[in-house]
Design a protein around this motif. Structure first.
Motif, PDB file in Angstrom:
ATOM      1  N   ARG A  16       0.867  -1.221   0.038  1.00 58.38           N
ATOM      2  CA  ARG A  16      -0.005   0.076   0.111  1.00 58.38           C
ATOM      3  C   ARG A  16       0.879   1.143   0.008  1.00 58.38           C
ATOM      4  N   HIS A  49      -1.409  -1.135  -3.985  1.00 53.96           N
ATOM      5  CA  HIS A  49      -2.480  -0.475  -3.690  1.00 53.96           C
ATOM      6  C   HIS A  49      -2.053   0.883  -3.657  1.00 53.96           C
ATOM      7  N   ASP A  68      -5.911   3.661  -6.707  1.00 52.91           N
ATOM      8  CA  ASP A  68      -6.985   2.594  -6.400  1.00 52.91           C
ATOM      9  C   ASP A  68      -7.821   3.209  -5.127  1.00 52.91           C
ATOM     10  N   GLU A  69      -7.203   4.172  -4.458  1.00 57.35           N
ATOM     11  CA  GLU A  69      -8.134   4.997  -3.327  1.00 57.35           C
ATOM     12  C   GLU A  69      -7.553   6.322  -3.206  1.00 57.35           C
TER      13      GLU A  69
END
Length: 437
Positions: A16, A49, A68-69
């Protein structure tokens, strides 16, 4: 608040990675940087991510499918943002010019919060300066000292960090946007902007005074650019097109137009374009004169003869590395010198094409080095944590793009009238039309 990614990628056990910067549609240069940083990270770790900490989450969700976010970090509870940090394997700061008075401390508070949670941190070709505020200087000196790697985009930024008192190794590469791929700017889009087909075009870029350009005198530089615009209209029988790289630029473009003796020959791009489309628009230009750093970078990427107008060290530094003529400051008393430089730039450009190609190749290689350093840190993070999911071997972001989209200085440029690049790895370079055409 809904923090679900608007463009989810397949579920994975990859790292991440958070990306923090001045993102959210406020500045085309910053959006170009984010595009290139995400491209780098996705190429290095397809299973990652990617979490973007944005000033305008909705804009970032809509315009950056590699994210992704997206997490908003302005106008929300501090705890809401801090909750995201412990789950990260790496926090990337930047790039772009974010370490300056009044702004540096805001970003570095989040970087420091990540460090206290044992999250590795990486400064991705950031810009620094001016830094005179005591609180900002202290934040830069203490937080950057604890980062796992610090990379700046120009020598000016490294000198600013030294002056602040930062005692650590700082690598100098180049602006991440040098790896941006162009997108089409079609004839239909040109018609929508009221730009006639076949006209010789001069691109211009202005900016507002502010914390990053405190020494600009509005009336002085508006009149100066109006003189340049009028000169080029007469000299080249050209139309002048102002490219707003930030929303405040529109007002200043209108101010320059109001000073021109031939304002009917000027246009301001009004559409909402992606960085790649703005880069694509540059293909239609014959000459570029401007203040914004990324306007100058885009012109150089496209091979347009460009005269930078340095209002700050970052523009002067890039002009020096590009080998372009650069005045020291932007002032009305320099009008005669500036007009002479514009004239010489046009006349000498055909002889400078090979030098520009070589310099752009070196700058693009420097920009790729930042990605490689970030990838190496990801390798170290994975090894230290025993994740077992080593980074995927493969090309960097420049090699992931379709052939011919990124400048490396190795291939021939098309000399044809359409300005389309041939296949190959050379920078996009176009031949200016002769004045008697």
């Amino acid at each position: 608040m809904n923090l679900r990614p608007s463009h989810p990628h397949p579920a994975s056990r990859g790292p991440r990675i958070g990306v923090l910067g001045s993102y959210g549609g406020f500045n085309i240069g910053d959006e170009a940087i984010l595009t290139c940083v995400l491209s780098c990270l996705r190429a290095r770790r397809p299973d990652a991510h990617l979490v973007v900490l944005s000033r305008n989450a909705e804009h970032t969700r809509a315009h950056h499918p590699d994210a992704d976010e997206v997490v908003p970090w302005e106008g929300v509870s501090r705890n809401h943002v801090l909750d995201v940090l412990p789950g990260l394997d790496l926090l990337v700061l930047g790039g772009g010019g974010i370490l300056y008075d009044g702004e540096a401390r805001r970003y570095l508070r989040l970087v420091r919060a990540a460090q206290t949670r044992h999250v590795p941190t990486f400064a991705y070709a950031v810009g620094a300066g001016p830094l005179t505020d005591a609180e900002d200087r202290d934040a830069v000196r203490t937080v950057l000292a604890e980062m796992d790697d610090v990379v700046v985009r120009d020598e000016e930024s490294r000198l600013v960090l030294e002056e602040v008192g930062l005692e650590r190794e700082v690598a100098v590469t180049a602006d991440p946007a040098l790896l941006l791929a162009p997108e089409p700017f079609t004839e239909a889009m040109m018609r929508d902007e009221g730009i006639p087909s076949g006209a010789r075009l001069v691109g211009m870029s202005v900016r507002e005074p502010g914390r990053a350009a405190e020494k600009l005198d509005e009336g002085d530089y508006h009149a100066l650019l109006a003189d340049v615009a009028d000169f080029l209209v007469r000299r080249l029988d050209a139309r002048v097109v102002f490219l707003p790289m930030e929303r405040h630029d529109v007002r200043h473009a209108h101010a320059v137009l109001s000073h021109m003796t031939a304002p009917d020959q000027g246009r301001i791009l009004h559409g909402d374009y992606s960085p790649g489309q703005v880069l694509g628009f540059m293909r239609h230009l014959d000459v570029a004169v401007g203040m914004r750093l990324h306007f100058v970078i885009f012109a150089a990427l496209t091979g347009v003869p460009v005269l930078p107008l340095p209002y700050s060290g970052k523009v002067f530094d890039f002009a020096r590395r590009l080998g372009a003529p650069a005045l020291v400051g932007v002032a009305r008393e320099q009008a005669g010198l500036l007009l002479a430089e514009v004239d010489r730039l046009w006349d000498e450009y055909p002889q400078r094409r090979d030098d520009l190609r070589a310099r752009m190749g070196e700058l693009s290689a420097s920009a790729r080095e930042t990605c490689e350093r970030c990838g190496s840190l990801l390798d170290e993070v994975g090894a230290a944590r025993g994740s077992g999911d080593a980074p995927a071997a493969g090309p960097g972001p420049a090699d992931e793009r379709p052939t011919g989209d990124g400048p490396t200085g190795d291939g021939p440029a098309d000399d044809g009238p359409t300005g389309h690049r041939p296949s190959g790895d050379g920078p996009y370079l176009t031949e200016p039309r002769p004045l008697n055409a």
